[in-house]
Design an enzyme around this catalytic site. Structure first.
Site, PDB file in Angstrom:
ATOM      1  N   ARG A   1      11.215  -7.490   7.545  1.00 14.89           N
ATOM      2  CA  ARG A   1      11.130  -6.229   6.793  1.00 14.89           C
ATOM      3  C   ARG A   1      11.733  -5.077   7.610  1.00 14.89           C
ATOM      4  O   ARG A   1      11.557  -4.995   8.821  1.00 14.89           O
ATOM      5  CB  ARG A   1       9.646  -5.960   6.501  1.00 14.89           C
ATOM      6  CG  ARG A   1       9.358  -4.606   5.938  1.00 14.89           C
ATOM      7  CD  ARG A   1       7.892  -4.497   5.589  1.00 14.89           C
ATOM      8  NE  ARG A   1       7.083  -3.968   6.664  1.00 14.89           N
ATOM      9  CZ  ARG A   1       5.868  -3.437   6.504  1.00 14.89           C
ATOM     10  NH1 ARG A   1       5.306  -3.420   5.309  1.00 14.89           N
ATOM     11  NH2 ARG A   1       5.200  -2.962   7.531  1.00 14.89           N
TER      12      ARG A   1
ATOM     13  N   ARG B   1     -11.064   1.532   9.153  1.00 15.39           N
ATOM     14  CA  ARG B   1     -10.674   0.145   9.368  1.00 15.39           C
ATOM     15  C   ARG B   1     -11.767  -0.659  10.046  1.00 15.39           C
ATOM     16  O   ARG B   1     -11.611  -1.867  10.222  1.00 15.39           O
ATOM     17  CB  ARG B   1      -9.440   0.105  10.278  1.00 15.39           C
ATOM     18  CG  ARG B   1      -8.137  -0.177   9.575  1.00 15.39           C
ATOM     19  CD  ARG B   1      -7.037  -0.011  10.594  1.00 15.39           C
ATOM     20  NE  ARG B   1      -5.899  -0.838  10.330  1.00 15.39           N
ATOM     21  CZ  ARG B   1      -4.748  -0.355   9.832  1.00 15.39           C
ATOM     22  NH1 ARG B   1      -4.622   0.897   9.514  1.00 15.39           N
ATOM     23  NH2 ARG B   1      -3.739  -1.157   9.657  1.00 15.39           N
TER      24      ARG B   1
ATOM     25  N   ARG C   1      -1.872  -8.812  13.640  1.00 13.89           N
ATOM     26  CA  ARG C   1      -2.204  -7.687  12.749  1.00 13.89           C
ATOM     27  C   ARG C   1      -2.955  -8.172  11.513  1.00 13.89           C
ATOM     28  O   ARG C   1      -3.921  -7.568  11.086  1.00 13.89           O
ATOM     29  CB  ARG C   1      -0.930  -6.984  12.276  1.00 13.89           C
ATOM     30  CG  ARG C   1      -0.497  -5.868  13.176  1.00 13.89           C
ATOM     31  CD  ARG C   1       0.907  -5.483  12.877  1.00 13.89           C
ATOM     32  NE  ARG C   1       1.059  -4.751  11.642  1.00 13.89           N
ATOM     33  CZ  ARG C   1       2.185  -4.745  10.919  1.00 13.89           C
ATOM     34  NH1 ARG C   1       3.214  -5.448  11.298  1.00 13.89           N
ATOM     35  NH2 ARG C   1       2.239  -4.027   9.833  1.00 13.89           N
TER      36      ARG C   1
ATOM     37  N   LYS D   1       0.820  -1.229   0.000  1.00 14.66           N
ATOM     38  CA  LYS D   1       0.000   0.000   0.000  1.00 14.66           C
ATOM     39  C   LYS D   1       0.848   1.270   0.000  1.00 14.66           C
ATOM     40  O   LYS D   1       0.552   2.217  -0.715  1.00 14.66           O
ATOM     41  CB  LYS D   1      -0.814   0.037   1.302  1.00 14.66           C
ATOM     42  CG  LYS D   1      -2.237  -0.321   1.173  1.00 14.66           C
ATOM     43  CD  LYS D   1      -2.920  -0.199   2.525  1.00 14.66           C
ATOM     44  CE  LYS D   1      -2.009  -0.642   3.653  1.00 14.66           C
ATOM     45  NZ  LYS D   1      -2.430  -0.342   4.985  1.00 14.66           N
TER      46      LYS D   1
ATOM     47  N   ARG E   1      10.115  -2.049  12.431  1.00 17.23           N
ATOM     48  CA  ARG E   1       8.939  -1.512  13.123  1.00 17.23           C
ATOM     49  C   ARG E   1       8.588  -2.453  14.264  1.00 17.23           C
ATOM     50  O   ARG E   1       8.640  -3.672  14.089  1.00 17.23           O
ATOM     51  CB  ARG E   1       7.759  -1.452  12.144  1.00 17.23           C
ATOM     52  CG  ARG E   1       7.390  -0.041  11.769  1.00 17.23           C
ATOM     53  CD  ARG E   1       6.380  -0.039  10.662  1.00 17.23           C
ATOM     54  NE  ARG E   1       5.073  -0.595  11.034  1.00 17.23           N
ATOM     55  CZ  ARG E   1       4.014  -0.532  10.259  1.00 17.23           C
ATOM     56  NH1 ARG E   1       4.087   0.063   9.091  1.00 17.23           N
ATOM     57  NH2 ARG E   1       2.862  -1.052  10.638  1.00 17.23           N
TER      58      ARG E   1
HETATM   59  P1  ADP Z   1      -0.301  -1.879   8.660  1.00 16.11           P
HETATM   60  O1  ADP Z   1      -1.406  -1.622   7.692  1.00 16.11           O
HETATM   61  O2  ADP Z   1       0.966  -2.272   8.003  1.00 16.11           O
HETATM   62  O3  ADP Z   1      -0.673  -2.773   9.811  1.00 16.11           O
HETATM   63  P2  ADP Z   1      -0.391   0.901   9.595  1.00 16.11           P
HETATM   64  O4  ADP Z   1       0.835   1.715   9.602  1.00 16.11           O
HETATM   65  O5  ADP Z   1      -1.486   1.240   8.634  1.00 16.11           O
HETATM   66  O6  ADP Z   1       0.139  -0.581   9.392  1.00 16.11           O
HETATM   67  O7  ADP Z   1      -1.036   0.873  11.060  1.00 16.11           O
HETATM   68  C1  ADP Z   1      -0.278   0.510  12.180  1.00 16.11           C
HETATM   69  C2  ADP Z   1      -1.176   0.347  13.398  1.00 16.11           C
HETATM   70  O8  ADP Z   1      -1.816   1.586  13.710  1.00 16.11           O
HETATM   71  C3  ADP Z   1      -2.326  -0.652  13.270  1.00 16.11           C
HETATM   72  O9  ADP Z   1      -1.886  -1.973  13.491  1.00 16.11           O
HETATM   73  C4  ADP Z   1      -3.247  -0.143  14.373  1.00 16.11           C
HETATM   74  O10 ADP Z   1      -2.764  -0.513  15.642  1.00 16.11           O
HETATM   75  C5  ADP Z   1      -3.110   1.360  14.278  1.00 16.11           C
HETATM   76  N1  ADP Z   1      -4.122   1.979  13.386  1.00 16.11           N
HETATM   77  C6  ADP Z   1      -3.880   2.638  12.222  1.00 16.11           C
HETATM   78  N2  ADP Z   1      -5.021   3.061  11.661  1.00 16.11           N
HETATM   79  C7  ADP Z   1      -6.019   2.664  12.484  1.00 16.11           C
HETATM   80  C8  ADP Z   1      -7.450   2.774  12.466  1.00 16.11           C
HETATM   81  N3  ADP Z   1      -8.080   3.387  11.450  1.00 16.11           N
HETATM   82  N4  ADP Z   1      -8.156   2.236  13.483  1.00 16.11           N
HETATM   83  C9  ADP Z   1      -7.540   1.625  14.509  1.00 16.11           C
HETATM   84  N5  ADP Z   1      -6.208   1.472  14.600  1.00 16.11           N
HETATM   85  C10 ADP Z   1      -5.452   1.982  13.608  1.00 16.11           C
END
Ligand code: ADP
Length: 215
Positions: free
Chosen positions: A127, A88, A165, A13, A154
């Site tokens: 990664r 989400r 996740r 993404k 990370r």
């Molecule tokens: P990835 O899609 O690789 O898991 P992101 O960087 O998009 O990573 O998100 C990292 C973390 O941030 C998620 O695992 C969650 O804990 C939190 N997060 C991000 N966006 C949201 C959201 N819209 N609602 C709830 N938690 C979120």
């Protein structure tokens, strides 16, 4: 151009969001990056979010909705945005519908980068990421090609957080796509090819035919 970007962790993404941002000059709003910035600054929100992110869980809907309400009203969003990581959950999607209505805007397309589970696990294990620009690299890479910064892992790419996740993504976030399917907004993109192949599919899905040169 108002776009929503979906894809499990490791689906590519971020790479496609960068392509779209430089192509259209609209901001890439990644809620994960916003949360990591709050954590880095040690804000109250950051302190609350840190253990949730580390365990691969989700931050409560109310916090996320407030964050996006503020962000989409900022002037750089006037010509459009690429929203990555939000909504989400179904309550987040419903809140975003209300907000878009208030702003008098609508979505142009919802892009879903599809990659199978085995491939996701392979890509995420080991990664590395640039803490400055968030570009990701395969295991063993030392520094970022773009800015020379030393790469780090990370916290939520560590083995114990990866599986939760992906599971929460499949369980809570994939149903959100049905919310947009009913409006015929979703384009599924095969996330397995080369970056350029995937970029071409993305451009076709948003009605911009032709090849994309990567910047
Ligand atoms: P990835 O899609 O690789 O898991 P992101 O960087 O998009 O990573 O998100 C990292 C973390 O941030 C998620 O695992 C969650 O804990 C939190 N997060 C991000 N966006 C949201 C959201 N819209 N609602 C709830 N938690 C979120």
């Amino acid at each position: 151009m108002n776009l929503l970007l979906y894809g499990a962790p490791g689906s590519g993404k971020g790479t496609q969001a960068n392509m779209l941002r430089s192509k259209f000059g609209i901001p890439h709003i990644a809620t994960g990056d916003m949360l990591r910035a709050e954590i880095a600054h040690g804000s109250e929100l950051g302190l609350q979010a840190q253990p949730l992110l580390a365990a691969g869980g989700y931050v409560p809907d109310g916090i996320m909705i407030n964050m996006i309400r503020g962000r989409l009203r900022e002037p750089d969003c006037a010509r459009g945005f690429i929203l990555d990581g939000f909504p989400r959950t179904i309550p987040q999607a419903e809140a975003l519908d209300v907000l878009m209505h208030e702003l008098g805007r609508s979505f142009d397309r919802v892009l879903y980068l599809k990659v199978d589970l085995a491939e996701l696990l392979r890509r995420l294990s080991g990664r590395l990421v640039c803490p400055e620009c968030q570009r990701t690299y395969p295991p063993g890479t030392k520094s970022c090609q773009a800015d020379g910064t030393r790469l780090v892992q990370r916290e939520d790419d560590k083995q114990e957080a990866v599986q939760p996740r992906i599971e929460i993504y499949l369980h809570k976030t994939i149903p959100v796509l049905d919310h947009y399917r009913s409006e015929d907004l979703v384009s599924e993109i095969d996330g397995r090819g080369s970056i350029d192949e995937i970029s071409s599919q993305v451009m076709t899905a948003i009605g911009q035919n032709g090849q994309v040169s990567r910047k």
